[in-house]
Design an enzyme around this catalytic site. Structure first.
Site, PDB file in Angstrom:
ATOM      1  N   SER A   7     -33.661  35.252  26.399  1.00 15.63           N
ATOM      2  CA  SER A   7     -34.505  34.160  26.163  1.00 15.63           C
ATOM      3  C   SER A   7     -34.009  32.835  26.625  1.00 15.63           C
ATOM      4  CB  SER A   7     -35.175  34.012  24.728  1.00 15.63           C
ATOM      5  OG  SER A   7     -35.730  32.885  24.294  1.00 15.63           O
ATOM      6  N   HIS A  32     -37.308  35.824  29.713  1.00 16.32           N
ATOM      7  CA  HIS A  32     -38.297  35.148  28.669  1.00 16.32           C
ATOM      8  C   HIS A  32     -38.375  33.930  28.676  1.00 16.32           C
ATOM      9  CE1 HIS A  32     -40.474  36.274  24.985  1.00 16.32           C
ATOM     10  NE2 HIS A  32     -39.988  35.304  24.576  1.00 16.32           N
ATOM     11  N   ASP A  34     -40.134  30.558  26.451  1.00 13.87           N
ATOM     12  CA  ASP A  34     -40.640  30.150  25.108  1.00 13.87           C
ATOM     13  C   ASP A  34     -41.365  29.009  25.422  1.00 13.87           C
ATOM     14  OD1 ASP A  34     -40.088  32.713  23.216  1.00 13.87           O
ATOM     15  OD2 ASP A  34     -38.105  31.998  23.783  1.00 13.87           O
ATOM     16  N   MET A  36     -43.427  26.307  23.448  1.00  9.85           N
ATOM     17  CA  MET A  36     -44.041  25.802  22.083  1.00  9.85           C
ATOM     18  C   MET A  36     -44.666  24.537  22.029  1.00  9.85           C
ATOM     19  SD  MET A  36     -40.708  26.712  20.128  1.00  9.85           S
ATOM     20  CE  MET A  36     -39.825  28.400  20.190  1.00  9.85           C
ATOM     21  N   HIS A  65     -44.206  33.452  26.957  1.00  8.65           N
ATOM     22  CA  HIS A  65     -44.395  33.531  25.760  1.00  8.65           C
ATOM     23  C   HIS A  65     -45.056  32.396  25.178  1.00  8.65           C
ATOM     24  CE1 HIS A  65     -43.010  34.206  21.248  1.00  8.65           C
ATOM     25  NE2 HIS A  65     -44.460  34.158  21.181  1.00  8.65           N
ATOM     26  N   MET A  67     -46.659  29.991  22.465  1.00  7.03           N
ATOM     27  CA  MET A  67     -46.702  29.659  21.205  1.00  7.03           C
ATOM     28  C   MET A  67     -47.444  28.351  21.161  1.00  7.03           C
ATOM     29  SD  MET A  67     -43.100  30.933  20.037  1.00  7.03           S
ATOM     30  CE  MET A  67     -42.357  30.860  21.845  1.00  7.03           C
ATOM     31  N   MET A 136     -43.639  39.839  16.779  1.00 10.46           N
ATOM     32  CA  MET A 136     -42.561  38.629  16.533  1.00 10.46           C
ATOM     33  C   MET A 136     -41.774  39.550  15.423  1.00 10.46           C
ATOM     34  SD  MET A 136     -42.586  36.388  18.588  1.00 10.46           S
ATOM     35  CE  MET A 136     -41.451  35.500  17.546  1.00 10.46           C
ATOM     36  N   PHE A 142     -38.269  29.013  16.581  1.00 10.14           N
ATOM     37  CA  PHE A 142     -36.982  28.770  16.535  1.00 10.14           C
ATOM     38  C   PHE A 142     -35.968  30.065  17.223  1.00 10.14           C
ATOM     39  CE2 PHE A 142     -38.945  26.126  13.565  1.00 10.14           C
ATOM     40  CZ  PHE A 142     -38.580  25.004  13.886  1.00 10.14           C
ATOM     41  N   GLY A 143     -34.887  29.887  17.877  1.00 11.92           N
ATOM     42  CA  GLY A 143     -34.107  30.889  18.031  1.00 11.92           C
ATOM     43  C   GLY A 143     -32.981  30.899  16.762  1.00 11.92           C
ATOM     44  N   ASP A 174     -39.443  40.434  19.536  1.00 11.42           N
ATOM     45  CA  ASP A 174     -38.697  39.227  19.850  1.00 11.42           C
ATOM     46  C   ASP A 174     -38.382  38.446  18.298  1.00 11.42           C
ATOM     47  OD1 ASP A 174     -38.206  36.527  20.872  1.00 11.42           O
ATOM     48  OD2 ASP A 174     -40.246  36.236  21.321  1.00 11.42           O
ATOM     49  N   GLY A 175     -36.914  38.335  18.349  1.00 13.07           N
ATOM     50  CA  GLY A 175     -36.299  37.613  17.212  1.00 13.07           C
ATOM     51  C   GLY A 175     -35.305  38.341  16.594  1.00 13.07           C
TER      52      GLY A 175
HETATM   53  C1  DX5 Z   1     -38.853  32.437  18.882  1.00  8.89           C
HETATM   54  C2  DX5 Z   1     -38.779  32.755  20.157  1.00  8.89           C
HETATM   55  C3  DX5 Z   1     -37.737  33.771  20.797  1.00  8.89           C
HETATM   56  C4  DX5 Z   1     -36.496  33.206  20.566  1.00  8.89           C
HETATM   57  C5  DX5 Z   1     -35.534  34.381  20.003  1.00  8.89           C
HETATM   58  O1  DX5 Z   1     -39.977  31.665  18.509  1.00  8.89           O
HETATM   59  O2  DX5 Z   1     -40.151  33.264  20.551  1.00  8.89           O
HETATM   60  O3  DX5 Z   1     -38.158  34.399  21.872  1.00  8.89           O
HETATM   61  O4  DX5 Z   1     -35.786  32.790  21.770  1.00  8.89           O
HETATM   62  O5  DX5 Z   1     -34.356  33.986  19.652  1.00  8.89           O
HETATM   63  P1  DX5 Z   1     -33.370  34.815  18.908  1.00  8.89           P
HETATM   64  O6  DX5 Z   1     -33.066  36.076  19.822  1.00  8.89           O
HETATM   65  O7  DX5 Z   1     -32.012  33.891  18.921  1.00  8.89           O
HETATM   66  O8  DX5 Z   1     -33.704  35.143  17.609  1.00  8.89           O
HETATM   67 ZN    ZN Z   2     -40.166  34.495  22.545  1.00  6.31          ZN
END
Ligand code: DX5
Ligand code: ZN
Length: 214
Positions: A7, A32, A34, A36, A65, A67, A136, A142-143, A174-175
């Site tokens: 990601s 990937h 993201d 948002m 993805h 969001m 999810m 957030f990562g 994912d996550g």
């Molecule tokens: C969170 C995202 C993820 C995120 C995952 O909302 O959809 O794709 O980047 O990050 P990690 O692997 O650090 O949990």
């Molecule tokens: Zn994602």
């Protein structure tokens, strides 16, 4: 299938090209991305122009993805930006069947994303139309968050549903994915693992991608 999708949310945005090239050279399978909007999730990341720029350097499919609220308004723009696999949230859309057909008519692979609180059973009547289901394993936004253990059970239930209906959808998680839980996730029935922090905050990202693949 055992695919890894780093990601780019956790990449170094000042050196995005360098990080994309690392993924190109690695054993990773997809990028990937993201997206948002600060409405569906309490964070804002990046949008169409950035995905377009990523596409110029990426030598592997872009897994985007969304969001965002009203995702169907933006399908065409993300298709034009170079998306290969487009996913949107079940919780953000009232007409999942129509939205999936829309994505397919743009020539992309279509996937639905479920938040941690949404049971996989809601997909019973649409699973046959999907190329991908993204589960999810953290609350989106957030990562670097902690993996929710209940996800294993959801993977198993979804795998059963796919087999029962003879569907072809891939299961993506994912996550909070890391080198400690990747093997167990594949064993539970996941096909694709997304990893942000685990890859980009690692000392040796390419080696970490190899370890995640197992
Ligand atoms: C969170 C995202 C993820 C995120 C995952 O909302 O959809 O794709 O980047 O990050 P990690 O692997 O650090 O949990
Ligand atoms: Zn994602």
């Amino acid at each position: 299938m055992k695919l890894i999708a780093p990601s780019l949310l956790s990449a170094d945005f000042l050196n995005l090209e360098r990080d994309i090239e690392m993924v190109n050279r690695s054993e990773a399978d997809w990028f990937h991305c993201d997206v948002m909007d600060g409405r569906f999730v309490p964070n804002i990341s990046y949008g169409i122009p950035v995905v377009q720029a990523i596409k110029k350097k990426a030598q592997k499919p872009l897994d985007v993805h969304l969001m965002i609220v009203e995702p169907e308004k933006y399908f065409e723009a993300f298709a034009k930006a170079g998306t290969d696999i487009l996913t949107f949230h079940y919780e953000a859309c009232n007409h999942i069947h129509r939205a999936v057909q829309q994505i397919k008519s743009l020539g992309l692979q279509a996937g639905v994303v479920l938040n941690p609180h949404t049971p996989v059973a809601v997909l019973e009547d649409i699973i046959g139309d999907l190329d991908l289901v993204l589960l999810m394993s953290v609350n989106p936004g957030f990562g670097g968050q902690q993996f929710i253990e209940r996800t294993y059970e959801k993977i198993r239930q979804l795998r059963l549903m796919i087999e029962k209906q003879n569907a072809h959808a891939l299961i993506e998680v994912d996550g909070g994915v890391n080198t400690q839980n990747a093997k167990a996730l594949f064993e539970a029935g996941a096909d694709v693992l997304v990893a942000g922090n685990a890859v980009f905050k690692a000392e040796n990202p390419m080696e970490t991608i190899r370890e995640l693949k197992g």
